[in-house]
Design a protein around this motif. Structure first.
Motif, PDB file in Angstrom:
ATOM      1  N   ILE B  99       0.835  -1.203   0.000  1.00  0.00           N
ATOM      2  CA  ILE B  99       0.000   0.000   0.000  1.00  0.00           C
ATOM      3  C   ILE B  99       0.872   1.257   0.000  1.00  0.00           C
ATOM      4  O   ILE B  99       0.622   2.208  -0.749  1.00  0.00           O
ATOM      5  N   LEU B 100       1.931   1.238   0.815  1.00  0.00           N
ATOM      6  CA  LEU B 100       2.806   2.413   0.859  1.00  0.00           C
ATOM      7  C   LEU B 100       3.490   2.640  -0.491  1.00  0.00           C
ATOM      8  O   LEU B 100       3.554   3.770  -0.983  1.00  0.00           O
ATOM      9  N   ALA B 101       3.972   1.546  -1.088  1.00  0.00           N
ATOM     10  CA  ALA B 101       4.636   1.692  -2.385  1.00  0.00           C
ATOM     11  C   ALA B 101       3.653   2.195  -3.435  1.00  0.00           C
ATOM     12  O   ALA B 101       3.996   3.043  -4.269  1.00  0.00           O
ATOM     13  N   ALA B 102       2.424   1.689  -3.378  1.00  0.00           N
ATOM     14  CA  ALA B 102       1.407   2.129  -4.342  1.00  0.00           C
ATOM     15  C   ALA B 102       1.127   3.618  -4.182  1.00  0.00           C
ATOM     16  O   ALA B 102       1.008   4.347  -5.168  1.00  0.00           O
ATOM     17  N   ILE B 103       1.030   4.072  -2.935  1.00  0.00           N
ATOM     18  CA  ILE B 103       0.787   5.506  -2.698  1.00  0.00           C
ATOM     19  C   ILE B 103       1.946   6.320  -3.262  1.00  0.00           C
ATOM     20  O   ILE B 103       1.747   7.331  -3.927  1.00  0.00           O
ATOM     21  N   TYR B 104       3.158   5.832  -3.019  1.00  0.00           N
ATOM     22  CA  TYR B 104       4.323   6.568  -3.526  1.00  0.00           C
ATOM     23  C   TYR B 104       4.251   6.682  -5.049  1.00  0.00           C
ATOM     24  O   TYR B 104       4.379   7.772  -5.604  1.00  0.00           O
ATOM     25  N   ILE B 105       4.025   5.557  -5.705  1.00  0.00           N
ATOM     26  CA  ILE B 105       4.038   5.572  -7.171  1.00  0.00           C
ATOM     27  C   ILE B 105       2.896   6.415  -7.726  1.00  0.00           C
ATOM     28  O   ILE B 105       3.069   7.227  -8.627  1.00  0.00           O
ATOM     29  N   ALA B 106       1.712   6.243  -7.146  1.00  0.00           N
ATOM     30  CA  ALA B 106       0.544   6.931  -7.709  1.00  0.00           C
ATOM     31  C   ALA B 106       0.540   8.418  -7.375  1.00  0.00           C
ATOM     32  O   ALA B 106       0.131   9.233  -8.198  1.00  0.00           O
ATOM     33  N   GLU B 107       0.980   8.781  -6.188  1.00  0.00           N
ATOM     34  CA  GLU B 107       0.773  10.160  -5.746  1.00  0.00           C
ATOM     35  C   GLU B 107       2.047  10.994  -5.639  1.00  0.00           C
ATOM     36  O   GLU B 107       1.988  12.211  -5.680  1.00  0.00           O
ATOM     37  N   TYR B 108       3.179  10.365  -5.432  1.00  0.00           N
ATOM     38  CA  TYR B 108       4.392  11.152  -5.201  1.00  0.00           C
ATOM     39  C   TYR B 108       5.384  11.092  -6.351  1.00  0.00           C
ATOM     40  O   TYR B 108       5.956  12.110  -6.719  1.00  0.00           O
ATOM     41  N   GLU B 193      -8.430  17.854  -5.824  1.00  0.00           N
ATOM     42  CA  GLU B 193      -8.615  19.307  -5.816  1.00  0.00           C
ATOM     43  C   GLU B 193      -9.576  19.741  -4.722  1.00  0.00           C
ATOM     44  O   GLU B 193      -9.360  20.739  -4.047  1.00  0.00           O
ATOM     45  N   SER B 194     -10.655  18.945  -4.526  1.00  0.00           N
ATOM     46  CA  SER B 194     -11.646  19.307  -3.506  1.00  0.00           C
ATOM     47  C   SER B 194     -11.011  19.303  -2.123  1.00  0.00           C
ATOM     48  O   SER B 194     -11.272  20.169  -1.307  1.00  0.00           O
ATOM     49  N   SER B 195     -10.186  18.284  -1.882  1.00  0.00           N
ATOM     50  CA  SER B 195      -9.582  18.164  -0.567  1.00  0.00           C
ATOM     51  C   SER B 195      -8.496  19.221  -0.361  1.00  0.00           C
ATOM     52  O   SER B 195      -8.489  19.940   0.633  1.00  0.00           O
ATOM     53  N   LEU B 196      -7.596  19.356  -1.341  1.00  0.00           N
ATOM     54  CA  LEU B 196      -6.524  20.350  -1.221  1.00  0.00           C
ATOM     55  C   LEU B 196      -7.112  21.754  -1.179  1.00  0.00           C
ATOM     56  O   LEU B 196      -6.590  22.639  -0.508  1.00  0.00           O
ATOM     57  N   GLY B 197      -8.236  21.936  -1.880  1.00  0.00           N
ATOM     58  CA  GLY B 197      -8.870  23.248  -1.980  1.00  0.00           C
ATOM     59  C   GLY B 197      -9.397  23.796  -0.667  1.00  0.00           C
ATOM     60  O   GLY B 197      -9.634  24.996  -0.556  1.00  0.00           O
ATOM     61  N   VAL B 198      -9.601  22.951   0.331  1.00  0.00           N
ATOM     62  CA  VAL B 198     -10.019  23.477   1.640  1.00  0.00           C
ATOM     63  C   VAL B 198      -8.817  23.548   2.578  1.00  0.00           C
ATOM     64  O   VAL B 198      -8.969  23.781   3.775  1.00  0.00           O
ATOM     65  N   GLY B 199      -7.618  23.349   2.022  1.00  0.00           N
ATOM     66  CA  GLY B 199      -6.423  23.512   2.838  1.00  0.00           C
ATOM     67  C   GLY B 199      -5.904  22.226   3.450  1.00  0.00           C
ATOM     68  O   GLY B 199      -5.138  22.268   4.406  1.00  0.00           O
ATOM     69  N   ALA B 200      -6.315  21.090   2.917  1.00  0.00           N
ATOM     70  CA  ALA B 200      -5.763  19.832   3.406  1.00  0.00           C
ATOM     71  C   ALA B 200      -4.346  19.669   2.858  1.00  0.00           C
ATOM     72  O   ALA B 200      -4.028  20.183   1.794  1.00  0.00           O
ATOM     73  N   THR B 201      -3.504  18.964   3.595  1.00  0.00           N
ATOM     74  CA  THR B 201      -2.187  18.661   3.060  1.00  0.00           C
ATOM     75  C   THR B 201      -2.312  17.442   2.140  1.00  0.00           C
ATOM     76  O   THR B 201      -3.355  16.800   2.100  1.00  0.00           O
ATOM     77  N   LYS B 202      -1.217  17.167   1.433  1.00  0.00           N
ATOM     78  CA  LYS B 202      -1.241  16.040   0.512  1.00  0.00           C
ATOM     79  C   LYS B 202      -1.476  14.724   1.267  1.00  0.00           C
ATOM     80  O   LYS B 202      -2.269  13.875   0.843  1.00  0.00           O
ATOM     81  N   TRP B 203      -0.802  14.574   2.394  1.00  0.00           N
ATOM     82  CA  TRP B 203      -0.930  13.334   3.160  1.00  0.00           C
ATOM     83  C   TRP B 203      -2.347  13.178   3.714  1.00  0.00           C
ATOM     84  O   TRP B 203      -2.918  12.097   3.705  1.00  0.00           O
TER      85      TRP B 203
END
Lengths: 276, 309
Positions: B99-108, B193-203
């Motif tokens: 799961i961690l590797a997948a998050i890294y590849i997909a999001e980071y 975008e919806s989540s970041l748009g209210v000031g959430a961090t990437k994590w």
């Protein structure tokens, strides 16, 4: 324009530097007035969404974007600053074109940002906040007895108002709306429009729209964007009845066809990434 | 002349409609064939298990740890425990990394790094597992036997439950990563975008929004990994030590249900009850996998309902 300026862009340029370089915004300088509803209009692929997203740095989630110039929120610089981006985005909210419920309950959708920023002291206060913002977007009566159901179970029109409530709940100064009514049926669209008009009493709203009728109905100011450049920025009356520029007149009269300058190497094609 | 064209097109329409009907039946038949095949396999295994089942009590066989086909002792408990042990250890080691590797590849990860990392993961997923077994015999077995087991105060040859689990984790993790990356990347950018748009961090966006939205897909990925570990044959057969007893520690040798079949296959011809017993092991495997997939399907639907976006 007599009102105060809430948000200013200074010579803002955005370039997509993927396989092919596309200059989506070319030195855009605009003043967005406080407590007004400003509409950004223009043909497809002319950088409207790019402009909107660059106002709170949301375009940064895409790779290969280069930006120059700056945006100012009051005295606060958006780009040349050490301020963490989430803090800036909290002040400049964003509602996407597609009504998007987070995979959470209706209640948690509204409480989402508030909880992250920890801006409440008790569950009661949070409950009250959620209720007040759902009231503000005229959704409370429709959902008060099913706050725990998934947000995505609402109709698209309701979800779009839920998105507005979620964005407003963190008390932004500016709200960016990207064609927020384009995915809605006429009745839902009308209700969202009414909500936006109510909201400008308290917030500065910057809205991208493809509908000139909509801009005419609800906007105070209009910005006409064409091939990444601002052609005209005026109040709604002047813009539609007595436009300064020939290009604006043509656009209002229904000539929405983009004429690319063949000699210009940087001219974007139909496939400008910002308008996916 | 107009009439002949009319009848021509009439004929043509008739043929098209006939093709339409026939192709419908044909496709339907292909679909039902899968069900019939499954039923036939279960029935065949069940039929061949009957000699054993009529001779011994099921409960007694499932709870007895004495496996000695030559003496007609058919206790399946060691292999069941071994299977559960290996599956659990593998999933505990593999799932978080996947799961961690997948998050890294997909999001980071971006650009060339992303291409590089994900292409290597695809390559890993495509390597036949016998090669992992072979490399493990040269590398992992001595490492576990000489260093790891003594370090935790256990003596071992290096062959055993832990070694199998470690290697199986390496075998299935790339699969789970690939599938999880696909579910994360399939999510619309509007969620981010919806989540970041209210000031959430990437994590925060990943943890609260994306992992939920991709949850059913990631769940399926993990489940596919589980199925592969549960039914894994070649890697456990090479590395588990092949002794049918209840494992006393993670470093102990043991047996899983599939390795029981493989390791005792030679005796099959001479002892009819042993043949029946090994076929019964096959039946157990197929029933458990089926039950597991079925409950997973229901759970997945619940998750999809709860975390819809």
């Amino acid at each position: 324009m007599t009102t105060n300026t809430a948000l200013t862009t200074k010579d803002l340029s955005v370039t997509y530097v993927g396989d092919r370089e596309v200059e989506a915004l070319k030195g855009v300088s605009i003043d967005f007035s406080a407590n007004q509803l400003s509409a950004i209009i223009g043909p497809s692929g002319c950088g409207k969404s790019t402009l909107l997203k660059s106002l709170n740095r949301l375009h940064e989630i895409q790779p290969n974007v280069e930006i120059s110039g700056d945006v100012h929120l009051g005295d606060q610089s958006v780009y040349n600053t050490d301020e963490p981006v989430p803090k800036l985005r909290k002040r400049i909210g964003y509602v996407p074109q597609t009504p998007t419920a987070l995979p959470l309950s209706i209640y948690e959708n509204v409480a989402y940002g508030v909880k992250l920023h920890g801006e409440y002291d008790s569950k009661n206060e949070l409950d009250a906040l959620v209720e007040s913002y759902l009231q503000k977007v005229n959704l409370w009566d429709e959902v008060e007895d099913r706050l725990e159901t998934p947000g995505a179970e609402l109709s698209t029109g309701q979800i779009q108002r839920l998105c507005l409530a979620r964005s407003l709940a963190v008390e932004p100064d500016v709200l960016l709306c990207d064609e927020v009514t384009s995915a809605l049926d006429p009745i839902s669209a009308e209700s969202v429009e009414e909500t936006l008009v109510d909201l400008k009493e308290e917030y500065t709203i910057i809205m991208v729209t493809h509908s000139m009728e909509q801009a005419q109905r609800i906007a105070d100011d209009v910005v006409f964007l064409y091939l990444g450049e601002v052609i005209e920025e005026n109040d709604v009356q002047t813009f539609f009845q007595n436009p300064e520029k020939e290009r604006t007149k043509k656009f209002i009269d229904g000539d929405t066809i983009v004429e690319y300058d063949e000699s210009d190497d940087d001219s974007p094609s139909e496939a400008v990434p910002a308008e996916r | 002349m107009g009439g002949s064209t009319d009848s021509g097109s009439q004929n043509r329409l008739g043929r098209r409609l006939l093709t339409e009907r026939v192709s419908g039946y044909w496709l339907q038949g292909a679909g039902y064939f899968a069900i019939v095949l499954f039923a036939l396999i279960v029935l065949a295994l069940l039929y061949q298990s009957l000699p054993l089942l009529s001779e011994y009590s099921l409960v007694q066989m499932l709870t007895s740890s004495n496996w000695d086909p030559a003496q007609n002792q058919f206790g399946f408990l060691p292999a069941i425990v071994g299977t559960v042990y290996v599956t659990a250890l593998t999933m505990i080691m593999g799932t978080p990394i996947a799961i961690l590797a997948a998050i890294y590849i997909a999001e980071y990860a971006e650009g060339r790094t992303k291409t590089l990392v994900s292409s290597f993961i695809d390559v890993l997923a495509a390597i036949p597992s016998v090669i992992f077994g072979l490399v493990a015999l040269i590398v992992v077995v001595p490492f576990v036997g000489d260093y790891l087991a003594p370090a935790v105060g256990s003596s071992a040859t290096g062959l055993g439950i832990f070694t199998v689990s470690l290697v199986m984790a390496i075998v299935v993790t790339p699969f789970m990563i690939s599938l999880s990356v696909e579910s994360l990347e399939a999510l619309p950018d509007e969620l981010r975008e919806s989540s970041l748009g209210v000031g959430a961090t990437k994590w925060e966006t990943i943890r609260i929004v994306l992992l939920r939205a991709a949850g059913p897909g990631i769940f399926s990925a993990v489940l596919l990994g589980f199925g592969r570990v549960f039914g894994a044959t070649i890697v456990p057969a090479m590395l588990i030590g092949g002794q049918t007893h209840l494992p006393s520690s993670p470093f102990a040798t043991g047996q899983t249900l599939p390795t029981l079949i493989v390791n005792d296959f030679g005796e099959l011809m001479s002892l009819p009850l042993t043949q029946s017993a090994l076929i019964f092991v096959g039946l157990m495997l197929i029933v458990v996998v089926w039950l597991f997939n079925f409950s997973a399907m229901i759970l997945r639907q619940r998750l999809q309902q709860r975390w819809q976006f």
